[in-house]
Design a protein around this motif. Sequence first.
Motif, PDB file in Angstrom:
ATOM      1  N   LYS A 178       5.244 -11.627 -11.271  1.00 15.76           N
ATOM      2  CA  LYS A 178       3.953 -11.977 -11.868  1.00 15.76           C
ATOM      3  C   LYS A 178       2.936 -12.521 -10.885  1.00 15.76           C
ATOM      4  N   GLU A 179       3.392 -13.136  -9.811  1.00 13.61           N
ATOM      5  CA  GLU A 179       2.463 -13.840  -8.932  1.00 13.61           C
ATOM      6  C   GLU A 179       2.637 -13.379  -7.485  1.00 13.61           C
ATOM      7  N   LYS A 233      -2.352  -7.897  -6.865  1.00  9.04           N
ATOM      8  CA  LYS A 233      -0.897  -7.890  -6.646  1.00  9.04           C
ATOM      9  C   LYS A 233      -0.499  -6.966  -5.494  1.00  9.04           C
ATOM     10  N   THR A 276      -2.137 -14.614  -9.588  1.00 14.58           N
ATOM     11  CA  THR A 276      -1.864 -13.280  -9.025  1.00 14.58           C
ATOM     12  C   THR A 276      -2.634 -13.041  -7.727  1.00 14.58           C
ATOM     13  N   GLU A 335      -1.911 -14.346 -20.482  1.00 11.79           N
ATOM     14  CA  GLU A 335      -1.396 -13.594 -19.320  1.00 11.79           C
ATOM     15  C   GLU A 335      -1.700 -12.128 -19.540  1.00 11.79           C
ATOM     16  N   GLN A 348      -0.329  -8.621 -15.524  1.00 10.66           N
ATOM     17  CA  GLN A 348       0.373  -9.772 -14.941  1.00 10.66           C
ATOM     18  C   GLN A 348       1.780  -9.866 -15.525  1.00 10.66           C
ATOM     19  N   SER A 349       1.853  -9.698 -16.832  1.00 10.91           N
ATOM     20  CA  SER A 349       3.151  -9.867 -17.504  1.00 10.91           C
ATOM     21  C   SER A 349       3.937  -8.569 -17.577  1.00 10.91           C
TER      22      SER A 349
END
Length: 401
Positions: A50-51, A180, A234, A369, A373-374
């Motif tokens: 996610k990050e 990302k 992110t 989110e 992202q998720s």
Amino acid sequence: MNDKIIRVLLLEDNAGDARLMGELLKESTTTQFDLVHVERLTDALIKLTKEVFDVVIIDLTVPDSSGFETFLKIRSLSEDVPIIVLTGFSEDELAEKTLQEGAQDYLVKGQVSNSSLQRAIKFSIERQKKKLSETPVHTSKKTTQAPVPEKKGKILGFIGAKGGVGTSTVVINAGIILAKERHKVTAVELMPHYGSFSQLLGHMPGDNLKSLLDFDLKSIDEGLLHHKLFNHPTGLKVLFSPQSSHEIKEIDIEHAKTIINCLKDIADYTLIDFPNYPSNTTKESILKCDSLTLISDAEPVSLASGKVMLDLISLWGFNRSHINAIIVNRVISPQPVKSSEIKSQLGCEVLGIVPTATLACTIAQKSGEPIAQSLLDNNFVDQLTQITHKLCGTPTSIKVF
Ligand SMILES: Nc1ncnc2c1ncn2[C@@H]1O[C@H](COP(=O)(O)OP(=O)(O)OP(=O)(O)O)[C@@H](O)[C@H]1O
Ligand SMILES: [Mg+2]
């Protein structure tokens, strides 16, 4: 102090050791570290999907995994991120094995000092960068490696054919996809009124565009803008529109142009969410964009409204060949319209169709989110990734998640 904040993911089940790490990093006067601590491998793996982190530090023995296995699982999700392994006194062999398999460094627990930790982090990041620059892109299984940064970033404008067609959803998710992949990306709501970024990101910003408009033009520079941007986990940076009624204020043309010029220096890609009604400020701002993307439903009213909008933007003098469209299927249509028909109707290239993702959108809004992202809906993320790559001219064949 160095501007760049180094994001560190620490997998460590011993609370005392984790606290010590945090304290050692806080002692730095030259670099700011953002330490994210998790105790279980599963949580570390979720964080990595996610990050974005600059470095991962791992204790190999945690409640849900132990030994070399822990390293391999972390490596499988962070091939391009340097890993530093924490080992015990008598674990030299294990440490060597992780180094052979790609770890950038190891630190022996109990012997870690402020300077050795910071040096290990910085050298690991540098070594990893060097390693990546020497690795041909096609041999990498996943690429999160940014292309050679351009001198000035690209400004990508987005405008809805009408209200509620999914423009902000596209902007935020496309921004996260690029972030990302380790591009520098900023998403901006260049509108005088409330926009939905704060809802989409589940974040009530402390600062927003309005306070920038109160500065005189000469004071607006890259540094000031940096202070106004929200740093999403992110890596996406965000400039929000006004959030309350007393902040609502027209954006004057010169402020808009100055802000856009500064954004070019900050990010590789700046994604601007424009209001879907014409104004002189929107006109002058669009004329500063490298491309303009119309977001539309596939239904007749939206397409007709979108065509008028694109004709107007062409009349403003924006090069039609730099205009494209993204269709968002917010609902499943009983009679889907083909891309080729939409293309001839709008008179511009259709980059792709974003599939219906009603449930994922609802969950994303509730949780704050976004889908990208998720990774709530693979089809949505896959399609939008391809579309985003087409828009940015980056490779489409490389899977990034
Ligand atoms: N692919 C999709 N599938 C299903 N619903 C979607 C999809 N994309 C967006 N939506 C939903 O459509 C609604 C409008 O989305 P969004 O706020 O992004 O549109 P907008 O064009 O920016 O609206 P506004 O004109 O108010 O700024 C939201 O409820 C969002 O969750
Ligand atoms: Mg919107």
